[in-house]
Design a protein around this motif. Structure first.
Motif: not given
Length: 90
Positions: A11-16, A71-76
């Motif tokens: 989901a984090a990659h899809v969001e970004l 954007g980047i928050g999910g990956l962090l």
């Protein structure tokens, strides 16, 4: 307890990716079909990342705070949840 972080990472990659596509579309030709597809995709992925991060009981406050960044928050947050915590000194 081990938490499966794969759905959060996806989901984090899809969001970004959806945010990058939306901004590129806005900066170039601004096609309405792209905006109408990527907007809800980004929104759903963003909400999934925030809820998935906040549902982890052991999530530190820094991961929860990072999850709400677009954007980047999910990956962090996924990175923060993936690192093992240091053992507390006795």
């Amino acid at each position: 307890m081990t938490v499966n972080l794969r759905p959060l990472r996806v989901a984090a990659h899809v969001e970004l990716a959806s945010l990058v596509v939306m901004l590129a579309n806005l900066a170039t030709v601004h096609l309405a079909p792209v905006s109408s597809l990527m907007g809800p995709t980004h929104g759903c992925a963003y909400l999934f990342v925030v809820v998935a991060t906040w549902r982890v009981r052991e999530a530190p406050a820094t991961a929860r705070a990072a999850a709400v960044l677009p954007g980047i928050g999910g990956l962090l947050a996924a990175r923060r949840l993936g690192t093992p915590r240091a053992a507390a000194p006795l």
